[in-house]
Design an enzyme around this catalytic site. Structure first.
Site, PDB file in Angstrom:
ATOM      1  N   GLN A  86       4.733  -0.845   4.950  1.00 48.00           N
ATOM      2  CA  GLN A  86       3.447  -0.169   4.766  1.00 48.00           C
ATOM      3  C   GLN A  86       3.671   1.114   3.954  1.00 48.00           C
ATOM      4  OE1 GLN A  86       0.933  -0.346   8.660  1.00 48.00           O
ATOM      5  NE2 GLN A  86       3.092  -0.520   9.273  1.00 48.00           N
ATOM      6  N   HIS A 104       0.867  -1.510   0.905  1.00 49.20           N
ATOM      7  CA  HIS A 104      -0.114  -0.456   0.622  1.00 49.20           C
ATOM      8  C   HIS A 104       0.123   0.238  -0.705  1.00 49.20           C
ATOM      9  CE1 HIS A 104      -0.869  -0.172   5.244  1.00 49.20           C
ATOM     10  NE2 HIS A 104      -1.410  -1.235   4.696  1.00 49.20           N
TER      11      HIS A 104
END
Ligand code: APR
Length: 228
Positions: A86, A104
């Site tokens: 992430q 992300h």
């Protein structure tokens, strides 16, 4: 080789000096996420958004991978290690890990606001209004903002579903769809969670909590998983 899949979050990079989001003093205590990390924020105040990412990118250029990152790279001697992160930093890459999927986005990259397929490596931490792509469109941070689709989630789900060992490091599992990846791990596959806290997984795999920081906890995990 057995498949060892890692889901990493901000806690993975905490010992490299990069702040997490939801711990005491974390990023979301200092900034209002709706003002700096959403398409609406970009439309309303692009300079503020650019500055938010410039400050984080400047910090990243001054940071190094920690032992936790290095241990994950080392585990490639024994396992087919695939990292789903992430994090938008490049510390897994710089530690030597070879298979990394960024859910992300990536802080050191910028992309065209006119054509999302035009993505550029940033050699310097500053990105400003007037920096344009080869077609003349303004460049934006290559980050998945709140409210935008996580394009890589299908690939991440496929990777999680073939894990023989699943390791969760440094994530509060607050943000979906990333947090939902634990539900793609096959029944019976051992799950290890390396985190000083104990994020709730909400699934029924046999979970082993190693309540340590990433570098210490991953050293313990390596001792558990590899021949001593
Ligand atoms: N080692 C391991 N884990 C740590 C450490 C450390 N040194 N320090 C903190 N942690 C743990 C915390 O206990 C917490 O569980 O890391 C986790 C950090 O959680 P968050 O700050 O919520 O970060 P993360 O889960 O990665 O956030 C997910 O939210 O804002 C969005 O896009 C952003 O990718 C981010 C997503």
């Amino acid at each position: 080789m057995q498949s060892l899949v890692v889901l990493s979050g901000a806690g993975m990079s905490a010992e490299s000096g990069i702040p997490t989001f939801r711990d005491m003093g974390g990023i979301w205590e200092q900034y209002d996420v709706t003002q700096v990390a959403s398409p609406e924020a970009w439309r309303a105040n692009p300079e503020l958004v650019l500055e938010f990412y410039n400050q984080r990118r400047k910090k990243l250029f001054e940071s190094e991978p920690n032992n936790g990152h290095l241990i994950l790279a080392e585990l490639e001697q024994w396992f087919n290690v695939q990292i789903i992160t992430q994090n938008v930093d490049d510390l897994h890459e710089r530690a030597g890990s070879k298979q990394i999927l960024h859910l992300h986005g990536e802080l050191k990259k910028a992309r065209s606001t006119g054509n999302p397929n035009l993505v550029y490596e940033l050699k310097h931490w500053g990105l400003k209004l007037g920096d344009v792509c080869e077609k003349g469109y303004q460049l934006r941070p290559h980050i998945v903002w709140f409210g935008e689709a996580v394009e890589a989630i299908g690939q991440a789900q496929a990777i999680a579903s073939i894990a023989d060992i699943f390791v969760v490091v440094g994530t509060s599992l607050n943000v979906y769809p990333a947090a939902g990846l634990v539900h793609y791990v096959r029944k019976g596959v051992p799950v290890f969670v390396v985190d000083p806290a104990k994020p709730l997984l909400g699934n029924n795999n046999n979970v082993t909590y190693i309540t340590e920081k990433a570098s210490t906890g991953l050293m313990k995990l390596k001792e558990m998983l590899t021949p001593q």
